[in-house]
Design a protein around this motif. Structure first.
Motif, PDB file in Angstrom:
ATOM      1  N   MET A 269       0.825  -1.200   0.000  1.00  0.00           N
ATOM      2  CA  MET A 269       0.000   0.000   0.000  1.00  0.00           C
ATOM      3  C   MET A 269       0.866   1.260   0.000  1.00  0.00           C
ATOM      4  O   MET A 269       0.607   2.217  -0.726  1.00  0.00           O
TER       5      MET A 269
ATOM      6  N   TYR B 243      -1.142   6.673  -3.976  1.00  0.00           N
ATOM      7  CA  TYR B 243      -2.553   6.962  -3.713  1.00  0.00           C
ATOM      8  C   TYR B 243      -3.497   6.088  -4.541  1.00  0.00           C
ATOM      9  O   TYR B 243      -4.584   5.724  -4.085  1.00  0.00           O
TER      10      TYR B 243
ATOM     11  N   TYR C  97      -4.619   3.016  -2.870  1.00  0.00           N
ATOM     12  CA  TYR C  97      -5.681   3.200  -1.887  1.00  0.00           C
ATOM     13  C   TYR C  97      -7.041   3.350  -2.564  1.00  0.00           C
ATOM     14  O   TYR C  97      -8.063   2.915  -2.034  1.00  0.00           O
TER      15      TYR C  97
ATOM     16  N   LEU D   3      -9.419   0.763   7.424  1.00  0.00           N
ATOM     17  CA  LEU D   3      -8.379   1.640   6.884  1.00  0.00           C
ATOM     18  C   LEU D   3      -7.291   1.897   7.915  1.00  0.00           C
ATOM     19  O   LEU D   3      -6.107   2.024   7.569  1.00  0.00           O
TER      20      LEU D   3
ATOM     21  N   ARG E 133      -4.246   9.830   1.527  1.00  0.00           N
ATOM     22  CA  ARG E 133      -4.506   8.387   1.465  1.00  0.00           C
ATOM     23  C   ARG E 133      -5.936   8.072   1.899  1.00  0.00           C
ATOM     24  O   ARG E 133      -6.603   7.223   1.319  1.00  0.00           O
TER      25      ARG E 133
ATOM     26  N   PHE F  37      -8.770   6.450  -0.552  1.00  0.00           N
ATOM     27  CA  PHE F  37      -9.555   5.275  -0.176  1.00  0.00           C
ATOM     28  C   PHE F  37     -11.042   5.577  -0.290  1.00  0.00           C
ATOM     29  O   PHE F  37     -11.824   4.767  -0.797  1.00  0.00           O
TER      30      PHE F  37
END
Length: 261
Positions: free
Chosen positions: A34, A39, A42, A152, A167, A171
């Motif tokens: 990750m 980004y 995510y 998360l 981030r 997500f």
């Protein structure tokens, strides 16, 4: 009738159990991936989490089940989206968390609630109108967002505040993309089904099934929570197993075939 649905519900329960075990554990390799992926990684994770988030999708399915106008779908989905965006972003950024098994247990209750409401449960059993649906959907959206936040927060978000926020937002964008994709399929299938006679015949049954699956989810999450807080007592009894082997003199056996055991 119960026998007809027993096996499918059992299969669903086993499938959901396997998914939950995967969802509640993130390997160190995945965590590093990750960070290395940036980004977009995510965004991809958020989309895949929503598309495999059976509890979120079941609740959304219940919300749009009887909605026939696009404006109504947009209104309720917007309320749900606002709710889960608020808690997903704020709870993650402020590092507010709780036991994820209990959060998911409450989310399972939201699935049961929607099936109950769709079948006129408040009118039949309490002799009153249903609570304001828009407010309920927004409130459950806050809960679902908190559930997403607990996931998360298991990932590395970095120490830099700006990077962390980016981030989280990435997500969240992925979650919204996944939700849109799932809704397009759900609304499309429901619109086709409503034109058939079977919709009127099986709508009650479908929402009973929604409550049944929600109940399976609730039991599954509570079971996971019990394991989480009392792992020592629920752990495999290694010593007892060893003593059983000694009593059977398994170690002294010279035959390796299964028939000789």
């Amino acid at each position: 009738m119960l026998r007809l649905f027993a096996r499918p519900l059992l299969a669903v329960g086993l499938f959901l159990t396997s998914l939950a075990a995967w969802a509640h554990g993130i390997s160190e390799a995945d965590k590093q991936r990750m960070l290395d992926g940036g980004y977009l990684q995510y965004v991809s994770l958020g989309a895949s989490h929503m598309l495999t988030g059976y509890d979120h999708l079941l609740f959304l399915f219940g919300v749009v089940f009887f909605l026939t106008r696009f404006v109504d779908v947009a209104k309720f989905v917007t309320a749900f989206t606002l709710g889960h965006c608020i808690t997903l972003i704020l709870a993650t950024f402020l590092k507010i968390t709780w036991n994820f098994w209990l959060v998911d247990a409450l989310i399972a209750i939201s699935v049961i609630y929607k099936g109950f409401d769709n079948n006129g449960g408040f009118q039949k059993h309490f002799g009153r109108a249903s609570p304001n649906l828009l407010a309920v959907v927004f409130g459950f959206g806050l809960l679902h967002g908190f559930g997403l936040s607990t996931r998360l927060q298991q990932l590395p978000l970095g120490d830099d505040q700006v990077g962390m926020l980016m981030r989280i937002l990435s997500f969240n964008v992925g979650v919204e993309l996944g939700q849109i994709a799932a809704l397009v399929v759900m609304v499309g299938l429901l619109s086709v089904w409503r034109r058939r006679e079977s919709f009127a015949r099986f709508s009650v049954l479908a929402n009973n099934a929604l409550m049944a699956v929600g109940s399976l989810l609730l039991l599954m999450q509570l079971h996971g929570y019990h394991h989480d807080i009392d792992a020592e007592n629920l752990r495999f009894p290694v010593k007892a197993h060893r003593h059983a082997h000694e009593d059977l003199e398994v170690e002294n056996s010279t035959k390796t075939g299964r028939d000789s055991l």
